[in-house]
Motif scaffolding. Structure first.
Motif, mmCIF file in Angstrom:
data_model
loop_
_atom_site.group_PDB
_atom_site.id
_atom_site.type_symbol
_atom_site.label_atom_id
_atom_site.label_comp_id
_atom_site.label_asym_id
_atom_site.label_seq_id
_atom_site.Cartn_x
_atom_site.Cartn_y
_atom_site.Cartn_z
ATOM 1 N N ASP A 144 0.822 -1.208 0.000
ATOM 2 C CA ASP A 144 0.000 0.000 0.000
ATOM 3 C C ASP A 144 0.859 1.262 0.000
ATOM 4 O OD1 ASP A 144 -2.336 -1.449 -0.039
ATOM 5 O OD2 ASP A 144 -2.697 -1.300 2.127
ATOM 6 N N ILE A 145 1.911 1.267 0.807
ATOM 7 C CA ILE A 145 2.805 2.427 0.871
ATOM 8 C C ILE A 145 3.513 2.609 -0.469
ATOM 9 C CG2 ILE A 145 4.907 3.354 1.929
ATOM 10 C CD1 ILE A 145 3.984 1.955 4.549
ATOM 11 N N ASP A 185 1.309 4.204 -3.082
ATOM 12 C CA ASP A 185 1.225 5.652 -2.907
ATOM 13 C C ASP A 185 2.478 6.327 -3.451
ATOM 14 O OD1 ASP A 185 -1.292 5.558 -1.760
ATOM 15 O OD2 ASP A 185 -0.542 5.547 0.304
ATOM 16 N N TRP A 186 3.631 5.730 -3.196
ATOM 17 C CA TRP A 186 4.881 6.292 -3.712
ATOM 18 C C TRP A 186 4.895 6.277 -5.237
ATOM 19 C CZ3 TRP A 186 8.401 3.325 0.235
ATOM 20 C CH2 TRP A 186 8.544 4.093 1.408
ATOM 21 N N LYS A 209 2.319 6.419 -7.190
ATOM 22 C CA LYS A 209 1.383 7.446 -7.669
ATOM 23 C C LYS A 209 2.038 8.823 -7.635
ATOM 24 C CE LYS A 209 -2.678 4.826 -6.216
ATOM 25 N NZ LYS A 209 -3.757 4.692 -5.202
ATOM 26 N N GLU A 210 2.824 9.082 -6.597
ATOM 27 C CA GLU A 210 3.544 10.354 -6.511
ATOM 28 C C GLU A 210 4.582 10.450 -7.626
ATOM 29 O OE1 GLU A 210 6.490 12.873 -3.489
ATOM 30 O OE2 GLU A 210 5.458 11.073 -2.748
ATOM 31 N N THR A 229 -1.977 -1.113 -10.609
ATOM 32 C CA THR A 229 -2.718 -1.938 -9.655
ATOM 33 C C THR A 229 -3.117 -3.297 -10.222
ATOM 34 O OG1 THR A 229 -4.887 -1.093 -10.294
ATOM 35 C CG2 THR A 229 -3.652 0.175 -8.652
ATOM 36 N N ASN A 234 10.802 8.851 -0.644
ATOM 37 C CA ASN A 234 9.993 8.056 -1.565
ATOM 38 C C ASN A 234 10.899 7.048 -2.269
ATOM 39 O OD1 ASN A 234 8.668 7.148 -3.981
ATOM 40 N ND2 ASN A 234 7.236 8.844 -3.802
#
Length: 203
Positions: A109-110, A113-114, A116-117, A133, A176
């Protein structure tokens, strides 16, 4: 010290990857050790020495036991990409404890997010990679999420817990790992910055 650990890890991973048997025959990427080295070393450079040592121990122990962690990784990935086939082989794979699966899910999950950034900041670079995903998995492509989860499932509980703790520490420090991985990667391809690489990839 880390460079030596990374070199040992990449060498052991390549030896296993070289022996992976595919239904459709040998994959093209299995004939490109330099590309493999760039991809794997770029990721491993984002890890701490403690995590590297733990994972190297996993690889060494697996080789001693005649296990191929790369074959197991691709097998775990089939739970999402080929669920019917996975149902037929899952009993042959090492069982992953529930508490370890929880840590794996948190790491994934983390990292999502990284990613996506990274995609927001360097869209052209991210576009060259896997879909993000597991919802995007198909028989033609495997997502970053599925690939990462499959790899983590092959790690020992000790390595997963160490990587989990390190991932949380990176998150707290706003480091990140996805962007760091990209930086390591483009550097090995001769680019000075991520911005330069992202611009060239958009041409």
């Amino acid at each position: 010290m880390n460079q030596d650990l990374i070199a040992q890890i990449v060498a052991q991973e390549w030896a296993m990857f070289d022996e992976v048997q595919n239904n459709g025959g040998r994959a093209e990427c299995q004939n490109n050790p330099r590309e493999f080295e760039i991809m794997r070393s770029s990721q491993l450079k984002t890890w701490s020495e403690d995590v590297l040592k733990s994972y190297l121990h996993d690889l060494t122990s697996a080789a001693y036991s005649k296990r191929n962690l790369l074959t197991e990784k691709y097998a775990y990935m089939m739970e999402s990409t080929y669920p019917e086939e996975f149902a037929q082989i899952k009993q042959f794979l090492p069982e992953v404890a529930p508490e370890v699966r929880v840590k794996i899910d948190e790491i994934v999950d983390i990292n999502l997010d990284w990613q996506k950034e990274a995609e927001e900041k360097y869209p052209n670079l991210r576009a060259k990679g896997r879909p993000l995903t597991s919802k995007e998995d198909s028989v033609y492509q495997t997502s970053f999420e599925t690939y990462l989860r499959g790899e983590l499932m092959t790690y020992s509980a000790e390595t997963v817990f160490k990587l989990h703790a390190y991932t949380l520490a990176c998150l707290e420090k706003h480091y990140n790992m996805a962007i760091a991985n990209l930086q390591n990667m483009v550097g090995q391809y001769g680019y000075n910055t991520l911005e330069e690489a992202n611009e060239k990839m958009g041409c």
